[in-house]
Design a protein around this motif. Structure first.
Motif, PDB file in Angstrom:
ATOM      1  N   SER A 231       0.823  -1.219   0.000  1.00 27.52           N
ATOM      2  CA  SER A 231       0.000   0.000   0.000  1.00 27.52           C
ATOM      3  C   SER A 231       0.855   1.266   0.000  1.00 27.52           C
ATOM      4  CB  SER A 231      -0.936   0.015   1.218  1.00 27.52           C
ATOM      5  OG  SER A 231      -1.911  -1.002   1.113  1.00 27.52           O
ATOM      6  N   HIS A 232       2.030   1.181   0.620  1.00 26.76           N
ATOM      7  CA  HIS A 232       2.920   2.346   0.626  1.00 26.76           C
ATOM      8  C   HIS A 232       3.382   2.697  -0.788  1.00 26.76           C
ATOM      9  CE1 HIS A 232       4.030   1.031   4.978  1.00 26.76           C
ATOM     10  NE2 HIS A 232       2.952   1.799   4.971  1.00 26.76           N
ATOM     11  N   LEU A 233       3.518   1.691  -1.642  1.00 31.10           N
ATOM     12  CA  LEU A 233       3.923   1.958  -3.027  1.00 31.10           C
ATOM     13  C   LEU A 233       2.846   2.764  -3.742  1.00 31.10           C
ATOM     14  CD1 LEU A 233       5.364  -1.534  -4.107  1.00 31.10           C
ATOM     15  CD2 LEU A 233       6.422   0.266  -2.746  1.00 31.10           C
ATOM     16  N   ILE A 234       1.598   2.363  -3.541  1.00 33.98           N
ATOM     17  CA  ILE A 234       0.492   3.088  -4.174  1.00 33.98           C
ATOM     18  C   ILE A 234       0.437   4.522  -3.654  1.00 33.98           C
ATOM     19  CG2 ILE A 234      -2.004   3.148  -4.516  1.00 33.98           C
ATOM     20  CD1 ILE A 234      -1.982   0.073  -4.067  1.00 33.98           C
ATOM     21  N   GLU A 235       0.602   4.679  -2.350  1.00 34.52           N
ATOM     22  CA  GLU A 235       0.542   6.010  -1.737  1.00 34.52           C
ATOM     23  C   GLU A 235       1.625   6.939  -2.271  1.00 34.52           C
ATOM     24  OE1 GLU A 235       0.886   5.074   2.368  1.00 34.52           O
ATOM     25  OE2 GLU A 235      -1.050   4.032   2.452  1.00 34.52           O
ATOM     26  N   ASN A 236       2.717   6.373  -2.771  1.00 36.06           N
ATOM     27  CA  ASN A 236       3.831   7.201  -3.237  1.00 36.06           C
ATOM     28  C   ASN A 236       3.974   7.253  -4.751  1.00 36.06           C
ATOM     29  OD1 ASN A 236       5.647   8.307  -0.909  1.00 36.06           O
ATOM     30  ND2 ASN A 236       4.959   6.279  -0.245  1.00 36.06           N
ATOM     31  N   LEU A 237       3.008   6.727  -5.483  1.00 35.77           N
ATOM     32  CA  LEU A 237       3.062   6.837  -6.943  1.00 35.77           C
ATOM     33  C   LEU A 237       3.024   8.301  -7.385  1.00 35.77           C
ATOM     34  CD1 LEU A 237       0.803   3.865  -8.121  1.00 35.77           C
ATOM     35  CD2 LEU A 237       3.234   4.201  -8.635  1.00 35.77           C
ATOM     36  N   GLY A 238       2.211   9.096  -6.694  1.00 39.43           N
ATOM     37  CA  GLY A 238       2.156  10.524  -7.025  1.00 39.43           C
ATOM     38  C   GLY A 238       3.507  11.185  -6.837  1.00 39.43           C
ATOM     39  N   ASN A 239       4.190  10.833  -5.756  1.00 43.53           N
ATOM     40  CA  ASN A 239       5.528  11.394  -5.522  1.00 43.53           C
ATOM     41  C   ASN A 239       6.521  10.927  -6.590  1.00 43.53           C
ATOM     42  OD1 ASN A 239       4.801  12.784  -3.158  1.00 43.53           O
ATOM     43  ND2 ASN A 239       5.071  10.954  -1.905  1.00 43.53           N
ATOM     44  N   ALA A 240       6.319   9.703  -7.075  1.00 44.58           N
ATOM     45  CA  ALA A 240       7.197   9.198  -8.139  1.00 44.58           C
ATOM     46  C   ALA A 240       7.019  10.008  -9.412  1.00 44.58           C
ATOM     47  CB  ALA A 240       6.907   7.720  -8.397  1.00 44.58           C
TER      48      ALA A 240
END
Length: 522
Positions: free
Chosen positions: A491-500
């Motif tokens: 879930s942390h990966l999804i939460e940080n897609l925007g930051n990517a």
């Protein structure tokens, strides 16, 4: 960044000498001087003992150039010749004469194990490995292997020139004790493929490319066997959004999968698809997952199968842009699910991203692979990949099998790993983002969701795969700063897609190269 084969590097060397009207000795001087500049910039004259071990070919010649410059600049240098054959290259001999005219302390010639028994290397010393280069095609002599083991036992910092000695560029290593374990490798003009493969990456902890001025036209125009994917390579793939765009412009992703107790994976994939930019997402799941899906992810639409626990009949009246199916998602391999998947493939014409149980079904019924639309994207984990292409003997064998599989079925295959490799026909795209924290449940579901979302937005399947793998890893790298390896979850990966995505446009870090240019010896 292109990753050239050794044959391409040889051709580049040859063309460079012709087009720049220089000799191969001049090019060797250039390469050795660049190594010296790299060391000098960092050591600034420090009197740490440096042991330069040179072979008798062109790699050894580079080492002799380096040793000569270190001596001229007053470093504490001892030079050794690893006399492993009776064949010496012309440029090696020229530089051997040059270093003998520079110092009274001529290089020490090592011809057998007894010759280095009294060589003392302390842990605080520096070893420069310039014994074998990319031309090595056989295992080193036993006494040379003993020398390499002596270096390893010393725990001294080991710097390899171009490639760790004993490592081949195009085949597996027979004996790990016959290869130098380098702390750092300075690779000429491009990195080597072996730096990124699971079985051989351990032979260099870090690497850096040194520009030795090979012909620019050749480097730009030559198609490489592999490409290293970083921000520089994916930024041109990015599709900006128009001011008056609406959700219908960014595709409708359909995620099919799930079984009783495994609806969470569909949830992750659906969230990832929407977070990667898809305009609409619909999840097609068994009835048992309806309430949990609707309540935990209200942005998604949900279609349920007639079966309560499994997918038994894939039919829908919507018009998606792309379908992600199987998503780690416990689609299941029950007989009714298998039949439903086969029936779906016979009628489907939409772009596909295939993962997990769908792959397991395909591996059991290979004839169904011919039903996949061209440029279908497969995202197997290692065991699923093995079921598809067969067992492999080493990393190079694996790559050849996957290339053949890709060409045969006209599909794109993602080989997941520390450096995930996207394979399409004969070309490799090697990712540079990601970290060990991604070894956690659900991260593969997120990847498949990201790629599905990108295809839905209109990215070409190959571009969507390369870009998706990059974003997936970058999101994990950003999340790592807050969670560490152990606590990172999917879930942390999804939460940080925007930051990517935002990171694509961040200012690049200050590079050392301008300083290095100022220090460069003319």
């Amino acid at each position: 960044m292109k990753i050239f084969s050794k044959e391409q590097i040889y051709e580049g060397d040859k063309l460079t000498t012709q087009r720049q009207d220089i000799s191969s000795t001049d090019l060797m001087e250039r390469a050795g001087t660049q190594i010296f500049n790299w060391i000098h910039l960092r050591m600034q004259g420090a009197q740490v003992p440096i042991h330069v071990f040179c072979g008798i070919g062109n790699n050894g010649g580079d080492g002799l150039v380096l040793a000569r410059h270190l001596i001229i600049h007053g470093y504490n240098v001892t030079t050794y010749i690893v006399n492993c054959s009776d064949k010496r290259s012309k440029d090696f001999l020229i530089n051997y004469d040059r270093i003998k005219s520079t110092t009274k302390d001529w290089p020490k010639v090592l011809s057998c194990a007894g010759d280095f028994s009294d060589v003392v290397i302390e842990e605080r010393d520096i070893i420069v490995d310039a014994v074998f280069g990319i031309g090595l095609n056989r295992q080193p002599n036993e006494w040379v292997q003993e020398l390499f083991q002596k270096w390893k036992a010393s725990k001294a910092f080991t710097l390899s020139v171009d490639i760790p000695s004993g490592l081949y560029t195009d085949k597996a290593v027979e004996d790990k004790n016959a290869v130098v374990y380098a702390n750092y490798t300075l690779s000429f003009q491009s990195p080597k493929l072996v730096f990124f493969l699971p079985e051989t990456s351990k032979f260099t902890v870090q690497w850096e490319v040194l520009d030795i001025g090979l012909d620019r036209d050749y480097l730009m125009q030559t198609e490489a066997e592999a490409e290293l994917i970083s921000k520089h390579e994916v930024l041109p793939l990015y599709k900006p959004r128009e001011k008056f765009a609406h959700k219908g412009d960014f595709g409708h992703a359909l995620i099919i999968g799930g079984s009783y107790g495994k609806i969470g994976a569909v949830n992750l994939a659906s969230r990832a698809a929407l977070s990667s930019g898809a305009g609409l997402v619909t999840a097609y799941i068994p009835k048992c997952g309806y309430h949990s899906m609707q309540s935990s992810f209200p942005e998604a639409m949900v279609i349920t199968d007639k079966d309560d626990e499994y997918i038994s009949d894939i039919s829908f009246d919507i018009e998606p842009s792309v379908i992600g199916i199987g998503i780690g998602i416990g689609l299941g391999t029950a007989d009714k699910t298998t039949k439903a998947f086969e029936a779906f493939l016979k009628t489907n014409k939409l772009p596909l991203v295939v993962d997990a149980d769908s792959l397991n079904i395909l591996s059991k019924k290979k004839a169904s692979l011919k039903l996949l639309p061209e440029h279908t994207i497969l995202t197997p984990h290692p065991k699923e990949l093995e079921r598809l292409v067969g067992e492999w003997s080493d990393d190079f064998d694996k790559l050849e099998k996957v290339k053949a599989f890709s060409k045969n079925y006209k599909v794109i295959v993602v080989i997941k790993g520390a450096n995930t490799i996207t394979v399409f026909e004969d070309k490799l795209y090697i990712n540079t983002t990601g970290n060990p924290g991604m070894a956690t449940a659900g991260s593969g579901d997120v990847l498949t969701g990201v790629i599905t979302g990108l295809v839905g937005q209109g990215y070409e399947p190959l571009a969507a795969t390369v870009f998706g793998v990059y974003l997936h890893g970058k999101a994990a790298d950003i999340a790592l700063e807050n969670y560490g390896y152990q606590s990172l979850i999917a879930s942390h990966l999804i939460e940080n897609l925007g930051n990517a995505y935002i990171d694509l446009f961040s200012e690049p870090e200050q590079q050392e190269q301008p300083q290095q240019e100022e220090q460069r010896e003319e």
